[in-house]
Design an enzyme around this catalytic site. Structure first.
Site, PDB file in Angstrom:
ATOM      1  N   ARG A 220      33.400  42.717  40.026  1.00  0.00           N
ATOM      2  CA  ARG A 220      34.826  42.387  40.485  1.00  0.00           C
ATOM      3  C   ARG A 220      34.436  41.492  42.695  1.00  0.00           C
ATOM      4  O   ARG A 220      35.771  40.853  41.709  1.00  0.00           O
ATOM      5  CB  ARG A 220      35.083  43.766  40.749  1.00  0.00           C
ATOM      6  CG  ARG A 220      36.009  45.029  39.979  1.00  0.00           C
ATOM      7  CD  ARG A 220      35.849  46.296  40.140  1.00  0.00           C
ATOM      8  NE  ARG A 220      36.751  46.491  40.944  1.00  0.00           N
ATOM      9  CZ  ARG A 220      37.488  47.120  41.781  1.00  0.00           C
ATOM     10  NH1 ARG A 220      36.415  48.513  41.723  1.00  0.00           N
ATOM     11  NH2 ARG A 220      37.931  47.315  42.961  1.00  0.00           N
ATOM     12  N   CYS A 281      36.306  47.548  50.440  1.00  0.00           N
ATOM     13  CA  CYS A 281      36.225  47.349  48.896  1.00  0.00           C
ATOM     14  C   CYS A 281      37.815  47.467  48.114  1.00  0.00           C
ATOM     15  O   CYS A 281      38.515  46.858  48.444  1.00  0.00           O
ATOM     16  CB  CYS A 281      36.188  49.295  48.202  1.00  0.00           C
ATOM     17  SG  CYS A 281      37.256  50.179  48.932  1.00  0.00           S
TER      18      CYS A 281
END
Length: 299
Positions: A220, A281
């Site tokens: 990611r 995040c």
């Protein structure tokens, strides 16, 4: 990455940033039960064990247990009702957030936080122990730990290993609807030091005064896979380093790794914990695991 791409990335995926300062890692310390009582009153104990909680839960005054079970698919409440620690109330991070924002898990107002926390039976004089039932042993409980500190309540600890570790010891659990806790008073005191907003992150992109650590997976972070939330851009912030939160957890037990192993993981990612760090995040959940692990090195 151009300016437009940078702004988009910050806006949609990384606006829930966390900041903490931390000193050098210390050696492991073992405390007597009496010393634990004193340290709880003095704040600062970020992690407690299942065996410790089992010993003191009925004898230590003003302990409040919160279950932070949460999933992206919205099954946290069902997990809480299915199995939990006796006396626990559910802390839903989706509910305890700014409801008018189009982004998930944005910080609620102090009024909303204190109102919802008081309904859970938590007062300013209580020590909160938060856990969750996630299979990895730690997930949203770190976010709840950080939120209490953000709103001025430092008497908060995470049950290391969560429900998974509690059940490993064959400690009892309950199910069904919880009792309604007695009404309490809780006054939130917002601490801006623990949060960085969009403008501050743009400024840090230029100044590089603070290290930025991304808790998402390497795939990611590199943009090799799409984000789990539709329409969000892939990739990470320019200048950030990647430290997937799972590297900080013991895969077998679901607990936070030992101090020496934690220090090694931060060093592998070239994170200097003697300098300020911003953790990030996808929506401000696993970033709190970075903050919790760093904080636990010194408590």
């Amino acid at each position: 990455m151009g300016r437009a791409g940078l702004v988009r990335s910050y806006t949609h995926a990384h606006i829930s940033a966390l900041i903490f300062n931390n000193g050098s890692p210390t050696s492991p310390v073992h405390y007597s039960l009496q010393t634990w009582f004193a340290k709880l009153e003095q704040d600062g104990v970020s992690l407690v064990s299942a065996t410790w909680l089992r010993q003191v839960v009925n004898g230590l005054k003003n302990i409040r247990i919160l279950d932070a079970s949460w999933t992206m698919s919205g099954e946290g409440r069902a997990a809480f009702l299915g199995e939990r620690l006796a006396g626990a109330q559910h802390f839903d991070i989706d509910e305890v957030s700014e409801q008018s924002s189009p982004y998930p898990h944005m910080i609620p107002s102090p009024h909303r936080f204190q109102t919802l926390v008081a309904k859970m039976g938590v007062g300013n004089g209580d020590h909160v122990v938060v856990y969750d039932g996630h299979s990895e042993g730690l997930m949203a409980s770190a976010r709840v730990w950080w939120m209490f500190r953000l709103f001025g309540h430092e008497r908060v600890s995470v049950l290391d290993g969560g429900l998974r570790r509690w059940k490993f010891h064959w400690f009892p659990t309950v199910s069904g609807e919880p009792h309604t806790p007695e009404a309490t008073n809780f006054t939130a005191s917002f601490n801006p030091h623990f949060l960085r907003n969009y403008e501050q992150m743009l400024d840090n992109h230029t100044s590089r005064h603070k290290q930025v650590v991304d808790a998402r997976s390497s795939a990611r972070f590199k943009g090799d896979v799409p984000e789990p939330r539709p329409s969000l851009p892939s990739g990470g912030m320019k200048g950030a380093v990647n430290l997937h939160y799972s590297r900080l957890l013991d895969a077998q037990w679901g607990t936070v790794k030992t101090r020496s192993l934690l220090a090694s993981e931060f060093q592998r990612s070239e994170v200097d914990l003697t300098q300020p760090v911003v953790a990030t995040c996808g929506s401000g959940v696993t970033a709190a695991i970075i903050a919790l692990a760093a904080h636990s090195l010194n408590t």
